[in-house]
Design an enzyme around this catalytic site. Structure first.
Site, short mmCIF file in Angstrom:
data_model
loop_
_atom_site.label_atom_id
_atom_site.label_comp_id
_atom_site.label_asym_id
_atom_site.label_seq_id
_atom_site.Cartn_x
_atom_site.Cartn_y
_atom_site.Cartn_z
CE LYS A 231 10.62 35.03 -13.68
NZ LYS A 231 11.11 33.65 -13.71
NE ARG B 130 9.14 24.66 -7.21
CZ ARG B 130 8.93 23.89 -8.26
NH1 ARG B 130 8.86 24.43 -9.47
NH2 ARG B 130 8.78 22.59 -8.13
CG ASP C 265 16.58 30.08 -11.77
OD1 ASP C 265 16.50 30.44 -10.57
OD2 ASP C 265 15.62 30.10 -12.56
CG ASN D 129 -0.19 0.16 2.53
OD1 ASN D 129 1.03 -0.02 2.57
ND2 ASN D 129 -0.92 0.45 3.59
N GLY D 130 2.18 1.13 -0.13
CA GLY D 130 3.06 2.30 -0.21
C GLY D 130 3.75 2.68 1.09
CD GLU D 131 1.31 1.37 6.10
OE1 GLU D 131 2.02 0.57 6.75
OE2 GLU D 131 0.11 1.56 6.33
CB THR E 9 11.24 30.45 -16.49
OG1 THR E 9 9.94 30.43 -15.90
CG2 THR E 9 11.89 31.79 -16.19
NE ARG F 36 7.27 32.76 -11.60
CZ ARG F 36 7.70 31.72 -12.30
NH1 ARG F 36 6.86 30.72 -12.59
NH2 ARG F 36 8.94 31.66 -12.72
CB THR G 52 8.09 22.89 -16.69
OG1 THR G 52 8.01 24.31 -16.54
CG2 THR G 52 7.21 22.20 -15.66
#
Length: 326
Positions: A202, A104, A230, A45-47, A238, A204, A235
């Site tokens: 820029k 973030r 940066d 179950n992911g535990e 930017t 955002r 993704t």
């Protein structure tokens, strides 16, 4: 005899999660230690279950885990490792997170939003962490979220040294992808020998993650090789717009240098075709072969982590690694 005395001894032990075993092994090699063996697996179950195969009582434990995708699983495994060490009587537990998950989300843009970076700090404190070591936080104030020492390491020496060696004959300019990275760009410019500075103005929308509009270049970059810096690339949207804007304004070439290669979704393809001469990362996060492309360079962060761990273990100065500027 009413008392007993003993000579205190220190014992460094290194522990690593499953997210980035190559990095853990490299750190161990630089420290000249072995990674403590452990049994770790996930239930159906992911535990997650963790058990260390050696006694950790009284040790100075350094627990390395990269918060990569699937990020929630990696963070949970990290927390469970810390909890296991605390319950096994480790003397001091230092959480080494080369990339701080949820960094973030360090402030509220609007009402009814979380500050998830603070939540991560709180969870590690409750789990039993005495200290946190991390690399290039999204914003420096995250250090204050943890109630204890935070060693904030900078990848700038690793990245800038490579750029200096590789592009020694180029006429460079350092470019910040937004106004929030200007201070970092200033440090880059000083490290590269006083190169000119520029930044991208820029906009955002905080309601639309991973979307930004590069408006214009502020600064003189005509005919120069621009180094776009940066803390992370997710993704890649930017960075691609930044490269396009710089080339349109007359930059001779563009190099991209970032600490954390998150590289979600279309990022590798975007970066490979964005027009940049080279894209440079450190390996704070694992970058599998299928996400790499010919123009990508990945530098090892292990020597820096190992030196910082050694300083902490010896009660030395982590700040000295950065000429007093950490």
């Amino acid at each position: 005899m009413s008392s007993m005395s003993a000579t205190a001894k220190k014992n460094l032990m290194l522990f690593g999660g499953r997210a980035h075993p190559e990095l853990v092994e490299q750190v161990a090699k630089h420290l000249d230690v072995t990674v403590t063996p452990q049994s770790v697996y996930s239930f159906a179950n992911g535990e997650i279950f963790v058990r260390f195969e050696e006694s950790v009582r009284g040790c100075d434990a350094f627990v390395v885990q990269s918060h990569s995708a699937p990020i929630n699983d990696q963070i949970m495994e990290h927390l469970i490792m810390v909890d296991a060490l605390k319950r096994a009587s480790a003397k001091r537990i230092t959480v080494v997170m080369p990339f701080w998950g949820y960094a973030r989300q360090d402030k509220k843009h609007r009402g009814r939003e979380p500050i998830s970076a603070r939540l991560i700090a709180d969870m590690f404190k409750v789990a039993g962490a005495d200290r946190i070591m991390t690399v290039d936080l999204h914003t420096a104030q995250i250090q204050g979220f943890f109630d204890g020492p935070v060693d904030h390491l900078f990848a700038l020496p690793v990245l800038a040294d490579y750029v200096k060696r590789t592009y020694a004959d180029a006429d460079l300019a350092v470019v910040s992808p937004d106004s929030g990275r200007v201070r970092l760009a200033e440090r880059w410019a000083d490290t590269l020998g006083g190169t000119p500075l520029a930044f991208i103005h820029k906009t955002r929308d905080p309601r639309k993650p991973n979307e930004a509009v590069a408006n214009r270049v502020v600064g003189e970059i005509q005919g120069r090789t621009c180094v776009v810096i940066d803390d992370m690339i997710d993704t890649g949207g930017t960075v691609v717009k930044t490269v396009e804007a710089l080339l349109a304004e007359g930059a001779a070439d563009v190099i991209v240098a970032a600490t954390h290669g998150v590289l979600s979704g279309p990022a590798p393809e975007r970066l490979a075709n964005c027009g940049a001469r080279e894209v440079i990362f450190t390996d704070t996060l694992p970058i599998p072969q299928e996400k790499r492309f010919p123009k990508m360079t990945v530098l090892s962060i292990a020597p820096l982590l190992a030196r910082a761990i050694h300083e902490v273990f010896d009660d030395g100065s982590v700040t000295s690694l950065f000429d007093g500027n950490a």
